[in-house]
Design an enzyme around this catalytic site. Structure first.
Site, mmCIF file in Angstrom:
data_model
loop_
_atom_site.group_PDB
_atom_site.id
_atom_site.type_symbol
_atom_site.label_atom_id
_atom_site.label_comp_id
_atom_site.label_asym_id
_atom_site.label_seq_id
_atom_site.Cartn_x
_atom_site.Cartn_y
_atom_site.Cartn_z
ATOM 1 N N ASP A 128 -4.003 -5.146 -3.362
ATOM 2 C CA ASP A 128 -4.952 -6.031 -4.041
ATOM 3 C C ASP A 128 -6.118 -5.270 -4.672
ATOM 4 O O ASP A 128 -7.232 -5.775 -4.741
ATOM 5 C CB ASP A 128 -5.507 -7.100 -3.071
ATOM 6 C CG ASP A 128 -4.399 -7.808 -2.320
ATOM 7 O OD1 ASP A 128 -3.445 -8.228 -2.973
ATOM 8 O OD2 ASP A 128 -4.493 -7.923 -1.085
ATOM 9 N N LYS A 139 -4.423 -3.753 -9.410
ATOM 10 C CA LYS A 139 -3.381 -2.996 -10.137
ATOM 11 C C LYS A 139 -2.932 -3.746 -11.386
ATOM 12 O O LYS A 139 -2.616 -3.146 -12.391
ATOM 13 C CB LYS A 139 -2.155 -2.762 -9.238
ATOM 14 C CG LYS A 139 -2.382 -1.741 -8.149
ATOM 15 C CD LYS A 139 -1.099 -1.400 -7.445
ATOM 16 C CE LYS A 139 -0.617 -2.450 -6.477
ATOM 17 N NZ LYS A 139 -1.474 -2.675 -5.306
ATOM 18 N N GLY A 188 1.661 -9.485 -5.655
ATOM 19 C CA GLY A 188 1.121 -10.491 -6.559
ATOM 20 C C GLY A 188 0.232 -9.812 -7.571
ATOM 21 O O GLY A 188 -0.756 -9.190 -7.204
ATOM 22 N N HIS A 189 0.621 -9.856 -8.825
ATOM 23 C CA HIS A 189 -0.197 -9.240 -9.870
ATOM 24 C C HIS A 189 -0.711 -10.323 -10.807
ATOM 25 O O HIS A 189 0.073 -11.099 -11.343
ATOM 26 C CB HIS A 189 0.631 -8.223 -10.674
ATOM 27 C CG HIS A 189 0.976 -7.007 -9.885
ATOM 28 N ND1 HIS A 189 1.819 -6.024 -10.355
ATOM 29 C CD2 HIS A 189 0.582 -6.602 -8.671
ATOM 30 C CE1 HIS A 189 1.920 -5.083 -9.439
ATOM 31 N NE2 HIS A 189 1.185 -5.407 -8.408
ATOM 32 N N GLN A 223 1.892 -3.182 -3.360
ATOM 33 C CA GLN A 223 1.200 -2.881 -2.104
ATOM 34 C C GLN A 223 0.389 -1.579 -2.268
ATOM 35 O O GLN A 223 -0.111 -1.342 -3.356
ATOM 36 C CB GLN A 223 2.171 -2.823 -0.908
ATOM 37 C CG GLN A 223 2.771 -4.173 -0.560
ATOM 38 C CD GLN A 223 4.016 -4.505 -1.379
ATOM 39 O OE1 GLN A 223 4.877 -3.659 -1.576
ATOM 40 N NE2 GLN A 223 4.118 -5.715 -1.855
HETATM 41 P P1 IMP Z 1 5.309 -8.006 4.224
HETATM 42 O O1 IMP Z 1 5.310 -7.023 3.095
HETATM 43 O O2 IMP Z 1 5.416 -9.431 3.770
HETATM 44 O O3 IMP Z 1 6.294 -7.656 5.300
HETATM 45 O O4 IMP Z 1 3.858 -7.918 4.933
HETATM 46 C C1 IMP Z 1 3.462 -6.766 5.675
HETATM 47 C C2 IMP Z 1 1.976 -6.475 5.480
HETATM 48 O O5 IMP Z 1 1.765 -6.077 4.126
HETATM 49 C C3 IMP Z 1 1.055 -7.672 5.712
HETATM 50 O O6 IMP Z 1 -0.170 -7.206 6.261
HETATM 51 C C4 IMP Z 1 0.806 -8.207 4.313
HETATM 52 O O7 IMP Z 1 -0.420 -8.915 4.223
HETATM 53 C C5 IMP Z 1 0.768 -6.909 3.524
HETATM 54 N N1 IMP Z 1 1.124 -7.079 2.104
HETATM 55 C C6 IMP Z 1 2.351 -7.233 1.575
HETATM 56 N N2 IMP Z 1 2.282 -7.330 0.234
HETATM 57 C C7 IMP Z 1 0.994 -7.226 -0.090
HETATM 58 C C8 IMP Z 1 0.295 -7.215 -1.335
HETATM 59 O O8 IMP Z 1 0.850 -7.321 -2.434
HETATM 60 N N3 IMP Z 1 -1.067 -7.069 -1.254
HETATM 61 C C9 IMP Z 1 -1.715 -6.906 -0.067
HETATM 62 N N4 IMP Z 1 -1.087 -6.900 1.109
HETATM 63 C C10 IMP Z 1 0.243 -7.055 1.108
#
Ligand code: IMP
Length: 429
Positions: free
Chosen positions: A13, A16, A40-41, A223
């Site tokens: 977040d 990007k 999420g972009h 991420q």
């Molecule tokens: P997962 O990717 O859904 O398995 O989540 C694992 C961890 O990564 C959690 O703490 C989520 O909040 C974090 N996470 C996954 N995708 C994002 C993103 O796009 N932005 C911020 N955190 C993310």
């Protein structure tokens, strides 16, 4: 002429979307190489706001978008996103969206397992997005994943579903969750296959040809380094490698194709989900940062935890992520704050650490060591040149560069695409 790889340098977040969109307008091809629809972009273009999770951002700029083999793809989510952006006027067709034939699929059973496991973890939950990312990557590594190419082979699909269901229904039953029927899953996959298959190919061949033809490739990370499954704050991480090296393995390109690695970092720090966050502010200042920075997750809408800039952590991200230069975003959120703090390292058991240790207990116990710097009273919002910035803001940026051992090559001063100060063009290497 270099390619450019964009990765997050904190916990995601970092903004990007805007930077990738800005770079995409100067690229020929934009490639997603890891993650899935957990990303999420948000792209603001004129009066339109596009929220993308799976589609490469370049599509908004009319560029070729590629989903590489390193991405886990939920075909239902992909089709829904395609329909959504088409309704906003974007063209998405097999001419501008190509998907790796060896990319694994996320099925409804993955999301169900993700959520059932999180529920079972209770207090110790990871705080996943609940989209099935982890279970889908597990299946890939366990060699039982259904991949894009399998959509063209009904018998392969059927056989693989047997194997998958044996595994997943056993787990789901054990967790007290609903199980899945093979026929429904098979029917659903066969029904959506004709809409997906025209996009599917060996994308590495296309990328290899593009590279040899001197085209500019932009690799769009999702991420961030501190959520990397190896280098992040494990187990509070996502299930893919988020570092720049993955741009190669997640697309079928050689490591030399990664090019200039632009790490994106906010001028402060946020995190969604659980896990260690040494510089977290649970006080009024943290609340203010969240409010001014509109810190709510794009995918889940969850409020983000906020804290001071952690230079020790970003330094680590620069090293392990392979970051060549930093793009610093949201500097304007700090406007008017009388003083700011930057974390320069950690104190643990009487010792000073330069980097966050790996063990969860040590991560939780590590106390940030702060350096206090003067804030600025003027505004940085919308600044488009270095000369528009208050002297103290420049000092803050310079101090960050020193501490993280990477130059700030781009500064973003508002969500608007053109409110950007460029110190060095990443495509020039
Ligand atoms: P997962 O990717 O859904 O398995 O989540 C694992 C961890 O990564 C959690 O703490 C989520 O909040 C974090 N996470 C996954 N995708 C994002 C993103 O796009 N932005 C911020 N955190 C993310």
């Amino acid at each position: 002429m270099a390619n450019v790889t964009v990765i997050g340098a904190q916990w995601g977040d970092e903004g990007k979307g805007k930077v990738v969109d800005w770079l995409a307008s100067r690229a020929d091809i934009v490639v997603r190489f890891q993650g899935g629809h957990n990303a999420g972009h948000t792209l603001v273009v004129g009066n339109q706001t596009y929220k993308l999770s799976l589609l490469p951002s370049g599509l908004v700029r009319g560029k070729m978008g590629v989903i590489g083999n390193g991405v886990v793809v939920d075909p239902v989510a992909l089709l829904a996103e395609m329909d959504r952006v088409r309704a906003q006027g974007l063209n998405v067709s097999p001419d501008n969206l190509r998907i790796a034939d060896n990319a694994p699929l996320i099925l409804p059973l993955h999301a169900a397992l993700d959520r059932a496991r999180e529920a079972a973890r209770g207090e110790r939950k990871i705080g996943t997005t609940g989209r099935g990312i982890g279970p889908a990557y597990e299946d890939k590594v366990a060699r039982r994943a259904i991949r894009m190419c399998d959509l063209a082979e009904p018998q392969t699909l059927s056989d693989k579903l047997d194997e998958l269901l044996l595994h997943h229904n056993t787990l789901l039953r054990g967790l007290g969750a609903d199980t899945f029927e093979k026929q429904q899953l098979l029917d659903d996959l066969l029904a959506l296959a004709p809409r997906i298959l025209p996009h599917v190919e060996q994308v590495w061949v296309r990328l290899d040809e593009a590279r040899r033809a001197g085209q500019r490739i932009l690799f769009e990370g999702a991420q961030a380094v501190m959520l990397d499954v190896d280098h992040g704050t494990y187990p509070f991480v996502t299930s893919s490698n988020t570092i720049a090296a993955t741009a190669a393995s997640g697309s079928g390109m050689p490591p030399s194709a990664v090019g200039f690695v632009l790490g994106i970092a906010k001028a402060y720090c946020t995190r969604v989900g659980s896990g260690p966050f040494p510089t977290e502010l649970t006080d009024e200042i943290g609340r203010k940062l969240g409010e001014r920075g509109h810190e709510f997750g794009t995918v889940t809408g969850r409020p983000r935890r906020c804290g001071w800039f952690d230079a020790a952590m970003v330094h680590q991200a620069v090293k392990v992520g392979g970051i060549t230069g930093l793009a610093l975003t949201k500097l304007d959120v700090l406007d008017g704050m009388p003083e700011l703090k930057i974390c320069t390292g950690y104190e643990l058991g009487g010792q000073t650490l330069r980097f966050l240790p790996a063990a969860p207990g040590a991560q939780a116990a590590a106390k940030p060591i702060f350096e206090t710097v003067e804030g600025w009273s003027g505004s940085t919002r919308g600044a488009r040149s270095w000369a528009d910035l208050p002297a103290q803001a420049i000092k803050y940026v310079r101090r960050i560069e020193e501490l993280v051992e990477a130059p700030v090559t781009l500064l973003s001063t508002s969500p608007e695409r053109d409110d950007t100060i460029l110190m060095r063009d990443p495509f020039e290497g």
